[in-house]
Design a protein around this motif. Structure first.
Motif, short mmCIF file in Angstrom:
data_model
loop_
_atom_site.label_atom_id
_atom_site.label_comp_id
_atom_site.label_asym_id
_atom_site.label_seq_id
_atom_site.Cartn_x
_atom_site.Cartn_y
_atom_site.Cartn_z
N UNK A 20 66.75 -14.50 24.44
CA UNK A 20 66.58 -13.23 23.74
C UNK A 20 67.44 -13.25 22.48
N UNK A 21 66.84 -12.94 21.35
CA UNK A 21 67.53 -12.95 20.06
C UNK A 21 67.62 -11.52 19.53
N UNK A 22 68.77 -11.20 18.98
CA UNK A 22 68.96 -9.93 18.29
C UNK A 22 69.40 -10.22 16.87
N UNK A 23 68.81 -9.54 15.91
CA UNK A 23 69.15 -9.70 14.51
C UNK A 23 68.87 -8.39 13.80
N UNK A 24 68.95 -8.38 12.51
CA UNK A 24 68.63 -7.20 11.72
C UNK A 24 68.15 -7.65 10.34
N UNK A 25 67.43 -6.77 9.67
CA UNK A 25 66.92 -7.08 8.34
C UNK A 25 68.10 -7.39 7.43
N UNK A 26 68.00 -8.50 6.72
CA UNK A 26 69.05 -8.91 5.80
C UNK A 26 70.02 -9.92 6.35
N UNK A 27 70.04 -10.11 7.67
CA UNK A 27 70.96 -11.11 8.24
C UNK A 27 70.53 -12.52 7.84
N UNK A 28 69.23 -12.79 7.84
CA UNK A 28 68.67 -14.08 7.44
C UNK A 28 67.47 -13.82 6.54
N UNK A 29 67.19 -14.71 5.59
CA UNK A 29 66.03 -14.50 4.71
C UNK A 29 64.69 -14.64 5.44
N UNK A 30 64.65 -15.50 6.47
CA UNK A 30 63.41 -15.67 7.23
C UNK A 30 63.74 -16.24 8.61
N UNK A 31 62.70 -16.36 9.43
CA UNK A 31 62.87 -16.81 10.81
C UNK A 31 63.38 -18.25 10.88
N UNK A 32 62.96 -19.10 9.97
CA UNK A 32 63.40 -20.49 9.99
C UNK A 32 64.92 -20.60 9.90
N UNK A 33 65.53 -19.88 8.97
CA UNK A 33 66.98 -19.94 8.83
C UNK A 33 67.69 -19.40 10.07
N UNK A 34 67.15 -18.34 10.66
CA UNK A 34 67.73 -17.80 11.89
C UNK A 34 67.68 -18.84 13.01
#
Length: 110
Positions: A20-34
């Motif tokens: 399970x992943x938690x993030x927010x808008x602005x933490x990473x530019x796109x899913x690949x970087x995350x």
């Protein structure tokens, strides 16, 4: 000052293990970087988000909104690589938005 950031939650499957992943808008530019940052994936995203190499390929189930639309180099890159399943995506072309909420992202071998 308190930042009010909407938490976005989704599931990632890598080697048949769910996380399970938690993030927010602005933490990473796109899913690949995350995915590269959180899962330490070698050789993932070689072209650095240009949508040309298909080394960040995923199967994205349950995404919604504008994220369903394949733009830029994504359709031609997927076609050249022989991917026809509409759920198959380049993670570099999926931006971190609420469109990913409750989706399931499976990392595919390239």
């Amino acid at each position: 000052m308190t930042l009010n950031r909407k938490i976005i939650r989704f599931t990632v499957i890598e080697n048949n293990k769910k996380q399970r992943i938690e993030t927010y808008i602005g933490e990473y530019p796109n899913l690949m970087f995350l995915l590269r940052d959180r899962l330490y994936l070698d050789s993932f995203g070689e072209c650095q988000s240009h949508g040309r190499c298909a080394t960040c390929i995923v199967k994205a189930k349950g995404i919604k909104g504008n994220s369903i639309i394949k733009e830029r180099n994504e359709p031609s890159t997927l076609s050249k690589m022989g991917y026809t399943d509409p759920d198959t995506r380049l993670s570099c072309q999926l931006y971190i938005t609420t469109d990913l909420e409750n989706s399931e992202i499976e990392i595919l071998e390239f």
